[in-house]
Scaffold this active site. Sequence first.
Site, mmCIF file in Angstrom:
data_model
loop_
_atom_site.group_PDB
_atom_site.id
_atom_site.type_symbol
_atom_site.label_atom_id
_atom_site.label_comp_id
_atom_site.label_asym_id
_atom_site.label_seq_id
_atom_site.Cartn_x
_atom_site.Cartn_y
_atom_site.Cartn_z
ATOM 1 N N HIS B 12 0.814 -1.217 0.000
ATOM 2 C CA HIS B 12 0.000 0.000 0.000
ATOM 3 C C HIS B 12 0.848 1.268 0.000
ATOM 4 C CE1 HIS B 12 -0.122 -0.387 4.698
ATOM 5 N NE2 HIS B 12 0.847 0.420 4.341
ATOM 6 N N HIS B 59 -1.062 5.903 9.043
ATOM 7 C CA HIS B 59 0.310 6.400 9.180
ATOM 8 C C HIS B 59 0.326 7.836 9.687
ATOM 9 C CE1 HIS B 59 0.143 3.315 6.034
ATOM 10 N NE2 HIS B 59 1.397 3.023 6.277
ATOM 11 N N HIS B 193 10.820 -4.192 4.360
ATOM 12 C CA HIS B 193 11.396 -2.863 4.151
ATOM 13 C C HIS B 193 11.685 -2.182 5.474
ATOM 14 C CE1 HIS B 193 7.117 -1.684 4.574
ATOM 15 N NE2 HIS B 193 7.410 -0.389 4.528
ATOM 16 N N GLU B 240 4.632 -4.649 8.922
ATOM 17 C CA GLU B 240 3.264 -4.496 8.390
ATOM 18 C C GLU B 240 2.699 -5.811 7.844
ATOM 19 O OE1 GLU B 240 3.138 0.106 6.719
ATOM 20 O OE2 GLU B 240 3.369 -1.533 5.309
HETATM 21 FE FE LIG Z 1 2.408 1.341 5.383
#
Ligand SMILES: [Fe+2]
Lengths: 133, 282
Positions: B12, B59, B193, B240
Amino acid sequence: MAWKKHEYDDIPGTYVFDGRRSHQGYALNKMAFSFNNEENREEFGRDKAAYCSKYGLTDAQTAAVLAADFLSLLRQGGNIYYLAKMTTYYGLSIQDAGASFQGISTNEFKTKLVEAGEGFEEKLQKLGGYWGG
Amino acid sequence: MARIIGGVTSSHIPAIANAMTQGLEQEPYWKRFFDGYEPVKQWLAEVEPDVAIVVYNDHGLNFFLNQIPTFAIGCADRYENADEGWGLKTLASFDGDAEFSWHIAESLVNHNFDMTMCQEVLVDHGFITPMALMWRHLPKWPVKAIPLVVNTVQHPLPTAKRCYQLGQALGKAIESYPEDLKVVIFGTGGMSHQLQGERAGIINVDFDLQCIEKFIDDPEWLTHLSNDEIMQQAGTEGIETIMWLVMRGALPAKAKLIHKHYHVPISNTGAGVVVLENTQEQ
Ligand SMILES: [Fe+2]
């Protein structure tokens, strides 16, 4: 009174955003959160130091904001997703920020990412069933 | 009765949203990544879901650090996207289904998942990017959408195991709703990541591929890993990927694999797509 130690504290070059950091960086992140609003970004732009003081940043945090030193801000409790609102303001992408954390150029950073993925298509073929092989 | 027709996992990240806004899909950097979504779009067009439950993390648009729910669910008839300071184009609003949401919330609470119920949610890139990936070619969103928000920002985060169990309870909640609705679940985020610190830029292809393979056939595998171990392997933001398990838990342990796709790097990440169909009779 003490902050609990965590296994993740030992991951090198990593500032896991937990209660300790969130507590330390609350004012800084609150200021960054205000950047969701364009008028606030403009107000920051007119007088950055005054904007930092309005949010109660420490002198060291303010200095790092003025210098756009995002590694320092990370170490002072900044959360990367909130700092990204600030890097965007400064015209920097998350990859520019990533490169700055390591003191390399953005192109070098991008090259490292490509290298990290090298050979992935052969691995997909070996496993089988992936789109595009 | 409502029925889960299947689930989709997707990245996303905002770089994808930007690439779509700028029409870069056929550029060499992006082509392979986006082309791998065509079978997903085709599957969605065939199964025609009525509702999409989008599992993602906020976020710093809707929730600030003054109050971070571990698990939250949107309970509104409409959700707006808004400026999150990342320079993304604001997308059209999304229709929700308040009655269905409140049913899910109640069922989850009754099954010991103490959800935060939200009658307003500003949905950020974590929600809009997958929606756009699936349906930007249509004049309007073809489904009602329900945001299910997981805290992956401020530790302590829920464990992978807890996410999987939430998914199991979500499955029960959906399938006990009396209206005939076809429901698809999007598990979004990841894969490996790290955006922050001197360790920024790590990508772990072997771990990503192991996650995908296990996700399909051995869904509890990731639940045996601690968040520390996942961050070691996949990076701090790679955590995530635990949100995929909410989707996975809602489906039967044996589900039909429709499509799997992996590309790396997409911006700082390994990007994984899995489409699973629920073939179990209700
Ligand atoms: Fe994210």
